[in-house]
Scaffold this motif. Structure first.
Motif, PDB file in Angstrom:
ATOM      1  N   VAL A 420       0.933  -1.272  -0.027  1.00 48.41           N
ATOM      2  CA  VAL A 420       0.218   0.076   0.191  1.00 48.41           C
ATOM      3  C   VAL A 420       1.170   1.613   0.226  1.00 48.41           C
ATOM      4  O   VAL A 420       2.159   0.860  -0.014  1.00 48.41           O
ATOM      5  CB  VAL A 420      -0.898   0.149   1.059  1.00 48.41           C
ATOM      6  N   VAL A 422       1.491   5.059   1.432  1.00 53.40           N
ATOM      7  CA  VAL A 422       0.818   6.052   2.240  1.00 53.40           C
ATOM      8  C   VAL A 422       1.474   7.561   1.808  1.00 53.40           C
ATOM      9  O   VAL A 422       2.016   7.595   2.006  1.00 53.40           O
ATOM     10  CB  VAL A 422       1.241   5.654   3.911  1.00 53.40           C
ATOM     11  N   GLN A 443     -14.337  -6.891   9.556  1.00 54.78           N
ATOM     12  CA  GLN A 443     -14.608  -5.510   9.649  1.00 54.78           C
ATOM     13  C   GLN A 443     -13.785  -5.127  10.760  1.00 54.78           C
ATOM     14  O   GLN A 443     -13.622  -4.327  11.509  1.00 54.78           O
ATOM     15  CB  GLN A 443     -15.870  -5.094  10.043  1.00 54.78           C
ATOM     16  N   TYR A 515      -1.842   5.955   9.267  1.00 51.67           N
ATOM     17  CA  TYR A 515      -3.015   4.568   8.423  1.00 51.67           C
ATOM     18  C   TYR A 515      -3.727   3.663   9.016  1.00 51.67           C
ATOM     19  O   TYR A 515      -4.667   3.302   8.475  1.00 51.67           O
ATOM     20  CB  TYR A 515      -1.902   4.354   6.885  1.00 51.67           C
ATOM     21  N   GLU A 518      -5.854   4.855  10.729  1.00 53.37           N
ATOM     22  CA  GLU A 518      -7.524   5.210  10.541  1.00 53.37           C
ATOM     23  C   GLU A 518      -8.002   4.667   9.455  1.00 53.37           C
ATOM     24  O   GLU A 518      -9.464   4.496   8.929  1.00 53.37           O
ATOM     25  CB  GLU A 518      -7.051   6.829   9.631  1.00 53.37           C
ATOM     26  N   LYS A 519      -7.228   3.715   9.023  1.00 47.87           N
ATOM     27  CA  LYS A 519      -8.336   2.204   8.272  1.00 47.87           C
ATOM     28  C   LYS A 519      -9.115   1.394   8.499  1.00 47.87           C
ATOM     29  O   LYS A 519      -9.627   0.851   8.552  1.00 47.87           O
ATOM     30  CB  LYS A 519      -7.276   2.033   6.941  1.00 47.87           C
ATOM     31  N   ASN A 520      -8.740   2.216  10.037  1.00 46.04           N
ATOM     32  CA  ASN A 520      -9.395  -0.049  11.716  1.00 46.04           C
ATOM     33  C   ASN A 520      -8.801  -0.608  10.652  1.00 46.04           C
ATOM     34  O   ASN A 520      -9.303  -1.804  10.886  1.00 46.04           O
ATOM     35  CB  ASN A 520     -10.851   0.196  10.761  1.00 46.04           C
ATOM     36  N   TRP A 521      -7.360  -0.807  10.230  1.00 44.90           N
ATOM     37  CA  TRP A 521      -6.495  -1.769  10.249  1.00 44.90           C
ATOM     38  C   TRP A 521      -6.315  -2.583  11.227  1.00 44.90           C
ATOM     39  O   TRP A 521      -6.528  -4.047  11.660  1.00 44.90           O
ATOM     40  CB  TRP A 521      -5.845  -1.966   8.954  1.00 44.90           C
TER      41      TRP A 521
END
Length: 705
Positions: A420, A422, A443, A515, A518-521
């Protein structure tokens, strides 16, 4: 921060810290055993690629593994199958007390030499220097130790029973090239080259066609090469000083921010360099330039006669070059991913090889001494593939043969490896994610381990790491943050995270962390961070800046006090490191820059219910010559006194923040700490597995509470 005045007090402090850490980790002994067993299972594979065979001088040379996994160097006659063992690494350790490092065979194939480091009582090689063991060879199979040269760091054979080697000074800097005649006393060795500049590191190599030897005097951002014909006789000129001006030829004088490397073949030198477009220009180079391939005639190798052979774009980085009679194979990094370019010298054309795993892997060309070879073998490693290899035809670019090795107990199809990008200010930071396929569709935030390095232009590779397998099988994500200071995006990416720009490495890491959050990873209660050596500096600085981002962190031999280290010229390698970190002794701007990010100098009094600090595990070695054990020791002491780690403190998610420090008196910079708990079952494993089983248990327990 100064070096400790009392070694006894330091030893007692380390003993107390280590005992405290052992007691804190006793509750995870069962988990450690389970993780260690899983790591052992992950080394079991269906098949391994066959050894690389190289034919030379009527013999076929190859390296294999014995039943215990130790390296064995062998040869056999090209016309027969009878094997002759040159050196068995396991036997060398048990019988002679050496750890094998490098082996080379002489031009006439009548002898070979190997660099071997003496083993300590802990059965580890702790010295930076080695002994050079020279053996005679016979057709009958007899291998006999002829002599031992001390304090060698690297070497290359010459013709007629000669060998050239580099030696270290008291600060662990290779500073001199010596020439030795096999069978003669070491006291008669000739000084071939001597480098007085404390910032320079000297190496000796040989061109592929064996016509020239190369003396490379390099800093971390410049190089100066000299060549001499391999048939030079330095003993006839003993007493003329260290320069041997009539025999050693300077290729291009040193220029800051300019590096070059050479090989020789078919009447010309091939040069890999990031010099200005006009190679003869010595105007100041402020911004680092991309590397490209140039050529120069043998009789006129000076920079004014260099012409371009092959170039890449500014965002690419040439990492390796292998020269053949008809082809040049160039390994490239492109947007952090590998590519292999084949240049056809006869057709003046270039094309790329097709790589496996969608390029999310590490690619290493196998060295090939046969310059007339028509094939090349590449080794591959991915986070879920232990080792693979493929042979390519250099004319057709087709894959001739391929072999893969996936651990028996792992289905690589269950995992995803992807990159990915960033956004961060005016740059985009690549980050490699390795995770179970199910996590991509979930999720829920996953437990995540971020790994970072970001120094010396070294790329953080997406390669197989045995210690990651138990985490991946438990649903973890492994994130590789390719921050500035590394070499993933070329020379400018490296320059953007060194010296005055070191703060960018830390900022990039925090951007990657945000990242993931915020992306709920992942989430702060499940996020862990790790770094070793210079990577430990980045981790320590990130903990100072944003402690609430992380739940756990592990720092191995961390360089957490760069300011005091660079202010101490008596420490090993301080002079060599100036171009990476700056010179705070001579430059106030360098002093100010380092003092703003140095982990030790920026610890905050911030441990409270409102600002939770992560639990931290620190490991170090008492025999570490690169990052002295007192550096992490005093950092830990200051964290306890200033950041509030002296007593367990409640955090937002109900666990307690721990600070554990494990220091092994017999470990060096490149060895993992052996978790010496009192539970002998944990210690039936190797040092490496035991050390990482403890670290993984630490991560798992801290993120599950």
């Amino acid at each position: 921060m100064q070096r400790p005045q009392s070694e006894h007090e330091l030893a007692e402090y380390l003993r107390q810290e280590t005992q405290y850490a052992r007691n804190a980790m006793k509750g995870s002994a069962r988990l450690q055993r389970q993780i260690a067993a899983e790591m052992h299972q992950a080394t079991e594979v269906h098949t391994m690629p066959p050894p690389v065979e190289t034919e030379s001088g009527g013999f076929v040379y190859y390296v294999r593994q014995n039943a215990g996994g130790s390296t064995v160097y062998c040869r056999r006659p090209a016309s027969a199958r009878s094997e002759q063992v040159l050196v068995d690494g396991e036997q060398l350790a048990r019988r002679d007390g050496y750890e094998l490092r490098t082996l080379l065979v002489s031009d006439d194939h009548d002898c070979f030499a190997c660099l071997a480091a003496p083993l300590h009582d802990s059965h580890k090689a702790l010295s930076e220097s080695s002994s050079l063991l020279v053996y005679s060879l016979s057709i009958s199979g007899e291998v006999k130790l002829v002599e031992t040269l001390e304090n060698a760091f690297n070497f290359a054979f010459g013709p007629r029973n000669t060998v050239f080697y580099t030696v270290l000074d008291e600060k662990l800097r290779a500073h001199r090239v010596m020439g030795h005649r096999i069978g003669r006393p070491q006291t008669e060795d000739a000084v071939v080259f001597d480098e007085p500049d404390a910032e320079c590191f000297v190496d000796i190599t040989r061109t592929k066609d064996k016509r020239y030897h190369i003396v490379n005097s390099s800093t971390l951002d410049s190089s100066e090469l000299r060549v001499f014909r391999s048939d030079c006789d330095f003993w006839q000129t003993q007493g003329c000083g260290s320069s041997h001006c009539d025999q050693i030829r300077l290729i291009r004088r040193r220029q800051k921010n300019v590096e070059y490397f050479i090989d020789h073949h078919s009447g010309e030198f091939v040069i890999l360099t990031n010099c200005p477009k006009d190679p003869s220009s010595f105007d100041s180079v402020v911004e680092p330039l991309p590397f490209r391939l140039l050529r120069a005639p043998t009789e006129q190798p000076e920079a004014k006669d260099w012409t371009e052979l092959l170039s890449v774009s500014d965002s690419e980085r040439i990492e390796d070059v292998e020269v053949f009679e008809k082809h040049i194979v160039v390994s490239v990094k492109r947007q952090g991913l590998p590519a292999v370019v084949v240049y056809n010298r006869q057709l003046d054309s270039r094309a790329e090889l097709r790589l496996p795993y969608n390029g999310n892997c590490t690619v290493r060309p196998e060295p090939s001494p046969q310059y007339n070879a028509s094939t090349i073998r590449l080794s591959f490693s991915s986070p879920v593939h232990l080792e693979s290899a493929a042979e390519y035809n250099l004319d057709s670019l087709d894959m001739c043969n391929s072999w893969s090795a996936t651990p028996l107990h792992i289905d690589s199809g269950d995992f995803v490896v992807r990159q990915v990008r960033v956004p961060h200010g005016d740059v985009v930071v690549p980050m490699t994610l390795i995770h179970p396929e199910a996590a991509y569709w979930s999720q829920n935030a996953s437990p995540t381990l971020i790994r970072v390095y970001g120094a010396y232009g070294v790329s953080l590779e997406p390669e197989f790491r045995l210690e990651d397998i138990p985490l991946l099988r438990r649903g973890w994500t492994i994130a590789l943050a390719h921050v500035r200071g590394g070499g993933e995006l070329g020379r400018q990416w490296y320059a953007g995270g060194k010296g005055f720009n070191k703060h960018n490495s830390i900022a990039d890491l925090l951007a990657c962390t945000r990242y993931l959050l915020e992306k709920n990873w992942s989430e702060a209660s499940k996020l862990a961070l790790t770094g070793a050596s210079a990577g430990g500096l980045v981790v320590g600085a990130a903990l100072n800046a944003e402690p609430s981002y992380f739940r756990a962190a592990a720092l191995h031999v961390p360089f957490v006090d760069p300011l005091s280290s660079m202010l101490d010229p008596d420490l090993p390698l301080t002079g060599v490191e100036v171009s990476e970190w700056g010179n705070p002794l001579a430059n106030l701007q360098d002093y100010d820059a380092i003092s703003r990010y140095a982990p030790y100098d920026n610890i905050k009094a911030c441990l409270s219910a409102d600002t939770p600090m992560p639990s931290i595990l620190v490991t170090a070695g008492g025999q570490d010559k690169r990052v002295s054990v007192w550096q992490p020791a005093k950092w830990v002491a200051r964290m306890r006194s200033k950041a509030g780690y002296s007593t367990p403190t409640a955090t937002k998610h109900g666990s307690s923040s721990k600070l554990l420090f494990l220091a092994s008196a017999n470990a060096g910079h490149f060895h993992s700490y052996n978790s010496s708990s009192d539970d002998s079952d944990v210690h039936d494993n190797s040092d490496f597995i035991a050390a990482h089983a403890l670290r993984n248990a630490f991560f798992i327990t801290e993120t599950s509470e």
